[in-house]
Write a protein that holds these residues in place. Structure first.
Motif: not given
Lengths: 445, 284
Positions: B86, B89, B93, B215, B221, B224-225, B256, B259-260, B263-264, B267, B271
């Motif tokens: 959270i 995110l 945001a 964006r 991402r 997270a980095i 992992f 996060l994966f 993002i999925m 995404d 989309d």
């Protein structure tokens, strides 16, 4: 009958329009309120109120001062009596023994002239006389293990001075003085990045631009083995304080990481995109497999790839470029296959009507349509990956990203941070300009 | 007449041959550059490409093996990672929101025909270029030095970059705006703000929202980095778990995975939302 149905329709239309308006009105109030509520929540979640207590404004002063200025130390070792001048107190920036900047006169007594008629004199027997205009002459002396202070008659210790039994220090903003039993020191702050071009041991140090041009073009050789211009470039490139050579290499490494990552991803994604495009895929299962592969590569973030790849290949630029390559293969696979799905089939059919085989149809019917888009995508990502490569470089230990994090971690070399940042920004901007020019001139995609 | 056509064909063929030659040279040059670049990068790397290639699955195997033996921990670790998720995110945001707002202002100031001060458009463009070029990590690390560890430095760093990136995209979209509504509003005495709000905003809103959504995805991402360098959130948890090493690999797997999945999901949602936005129709 017709009239009735028309009437009915009008009423329905009116209602639906009113409904839409009500909804819009409600939305135009609700959305700002929702955002406001979210902001309030985040204000507490991020502990913005506690930020004030954690913030260190004095660090900001250090940082901003360091960005555009440097300090010169004039240090006397109170045991041996030797006086040494050095830039930022670093060994690499130390003046030869008995020499110093032009505002220091070294000898039996060392006279240091500072801003606005202020001056400091190092006298024998570990005594120093500090002359502060509008205040008077302050004398300090090391006596056994203590520092003795004598102020002008009738003055108290001012707020810019701090005194204890074995330490006296004066902070005047643009210069500082301190004396302990071990050493006497003066720091003088000056604008600019000292020794940026040549270090003190270079014969070109302290020369004006005019003198340097004269030396480069017609004056006799300074060193026997090289011509002056070669010696100058060598002096700049191998500058021990700023290490321009290493920095440029690191910047090149970052661009290289972006280049290999982007172009490698393009080369892998291009053939795979044919299998993932619905109008070219030989089988549905193959298409779905490719799609899922692209989604997976994209979804596993660059951060995760970096972690996994570092374990296999160790730190370095290749690891970084492979991390970029994997993520971008996913992105390119998706965009390229979408481009392939959107091609105009008439060209392909026209070429097929001349009896062309599969490869010829691809070469002359498909590729000319998608190539501009693919090339401009590649250029765009190359440019944006240069910036990402800085970040990834900091994680995998390669390129300018590594230098940047190293300089930041020392918490004192901010002028170097500033230098690297300017370099990164300039590089990205130059690449932006070049790729924009190439796109406009050759691709128009 | 015939001779002319023949020479024309010959000329054309010569032209094609020359173009192909140039193309071939360019492609060859590219491959040489790529291969030599790769060699340089490999030389400066700690481990070589071929040495590492077979070890690429060693680490995933190791962590998954441990996570597999401790599979009963996974649901607990999953739940434990949610607060960090959270936070990640939230950073993304808020950064998108503030960056987007600043980007909007910059876009209006730097678009020809809409700018408040038309002479200053190049200045604002250069400002946006610079904002885009500065890597987030630098701003984040400097702000951590000034403000202490926490999510705010990361948020400001990402928002700064977002403003530059979105400002450019926004202004490109705004350049294609139909100026007639703006002129109409000007003719009835609307001031600059009213002209923009009622004349331009309705036209650019779908495109702008779609860019902002894209964006947001990128910013998740990035956040997270940045967590990895000490800005909180999932990245920070991942770093501490990795530093701990063996014994916490089940947590690594949980992070992992979360996060994966995030993002999925984002995404996928963005989309679909973007397709609806661009093809017409409101988001809600």
């Amino acid at each position: 009958m017709t009239t009735a149905s028309e009437n009915f329709d009008t009423v329905g239309l009116k209602q639906s329009i009113e409904g839409t308006f009500r909804f819009r009105k409600w939305r135009s109030i609700a959305v700002p309120f929702a955002i406001l509520g979210y902001l309030i929540y985040v204000f507490f979640a991020f502990d913005v109120a506690g930020l004030a207590s954690r913030a260190r404004p004095e660090n900001a002063a250090v940082l901003l001062g360091d960005f555009w200025s440097y300090k010169t130390h004039i240090t006397r070792d109170n045991r041996s009596g030797d006086v040494v001048a050095s830039v930022e107190g670093e060994r690499k920036g130390t003046y030869p023994a008995g020499e110093g900047p032009e505002w220091v006169a070294m000898g039996e007594t060392t006279a240091i002239s500072l801003y606005g008629d202020a001056s400091v004199q190092y006298l024998p027997e570990n005594t120093a006389v500090i002359n502060v205009p509008d205040f008077g002459e302050i004398t300090t002396q090391v006596n056994a293990r203590a520092v003795v202070l004598r102020l002008p008659d009738g003055k108290d210790i001012p707020e810019w001075m701090s005194v204890s039994r074995n330490r006296v220090s004066i902070d005047q903003g643009n210069w500082r003085f301190s004396m302990t039993p071990a050493r006497t020191e003066v720091f003088r702050y000056q604008a600019g990045w000292e020794l940026f071009f040549f270090t003190l041991d270079s014969p070109f140090y302290g020369k004006s631009v005019g003198e340097l041009i004269a030396l480069a073009i017609w004056e006799p050789r300074v060193t026997a083995e090289h011509s002056n211009i070669v010696a100058m470039i060598d002096g700049f490139w191998n500058n021990k304080m700023w290490r321009h050579g290493d920095v440029f290499w690191a910047m090149g490494e970052t661009v290289l990481m972006a280049f290999i990552g982007t172009m490698g991803a393009g080369m892998i994604a291009f053939p795979l995109a044919f299998f993932a495009a619905s109008n070219f895929a030989p089988a549905v299962w193959l298409r779905l497999t490719c799609r899922r592969l692209f989604d997976f590569l994209r979804g596993v973030d660059g951060l995760i790839w970096t972690v996994i790849l570092s374990r296999a290949f160790g730190p370095g630029p290749m690891t970084g470029s492979l991390a970029i390559l994997l993520t971008d293969t996913g992105t390119f696979g998706k965009t390229f296959s979408e481009a392939l799905e959107n091609i105009d089939n008439k060209q392909v059919e026209g070429i097929q009507s001349t009896g062309a085989n599969m490869i010829q149809r691809m070469r002359f019917g498909v590729i000319p349509q998608v190539l501009p888009l693919i090339l401009s995508q590649l250029l765009y990502y190359f440019e944006s990956n240069t910036r990402s490569a800085t970040v990834i470089g900091a994680l995998v230990g390669g390129g300018i990203g590594l230098l940047l994090t190293q300089a930041i971690i020392t918490q004192k070399d901010w002028e170097e941070v500033c230098y690297y940042m300017i370099l990164v920004v300039l590089t990205v901007m130059i690449m932006d300009t070049i790729s924009g020019w190439i796109r406009k001139k050759f691709i128009k995609g | 007449m015939t001779a002319h056509t023949v020479s024309g064909t010959a000329e054309y063929l010569a032209l094609v041959r020359r173009r192909r030659l140039y193309g071939a040279i360019l492609v060859a040059l590219f491959f040489v550059l790529f291969a030599s670049g790769f060699t340089v990068a490999e030389d400066r790397n700690a481990g070589g490409f071929l040495d590492g290639l077979h070890r690429i699955f060693d680490f995933p195997k190791e962590i998954f093996a441990e996570a597999f033996t401790n599979w009963q921990n996974l649901p607990r670790l999953f739940v434990a990672a949610i607060p960090s998720l959270i936070e990640t995110l939230n950073i993304a945001a808020i950064a998108t929101l503030f960056g987007g707002l600043l980007g909007m202002a910059l876009a209006f100031l730097s678009t020809r025909g809409l700018a408040l001060w038309p002479r200053l458009t190049p200045v604002f463009r250069r400002i946006m270029d610079t904002m885009r070029a500065v890597p987030e990590i630098v701003i984040a690390l400097v702000l951590i030095f000034l403000l202490g560890v926490g999510p705010v430095p990361a948020m400001i760093a990402i928002a700064f970059h977002t403003a530059g990136a979105l400002g450019k995209l926004f202004s490109e979209a705004a350049e294609n705006v139909d100026l007639k509504p703006v002129e109409g509003l000007a003719s009835v005495g609307g001031n600059w703000f009213q002209r923009i709000w009622f004349g331009v905003m309705p036209q650019v809103a779908p495109n702008w929202s779609s860019y902002a959504l894209l964006r947001f995805e990128i910013n998740i991402r990035a956040s997270a980095i940045l967590g990895f360098v000490g800005a909180g959130g999932l990245g920070y948890d991942l770093k501490t778990a990795l530093q701990w090493g063996q014994g916490k690999y089940d947590q690594v797997v949980a992070i992992f995975a979360i996060l994966f999945l995030t993002i999925m999901i984002v995404d996928h949602l963005s989309d679909r939302a973007r397709q609806r936005l661009v093809k017409g129709g409101a988001l809600v």
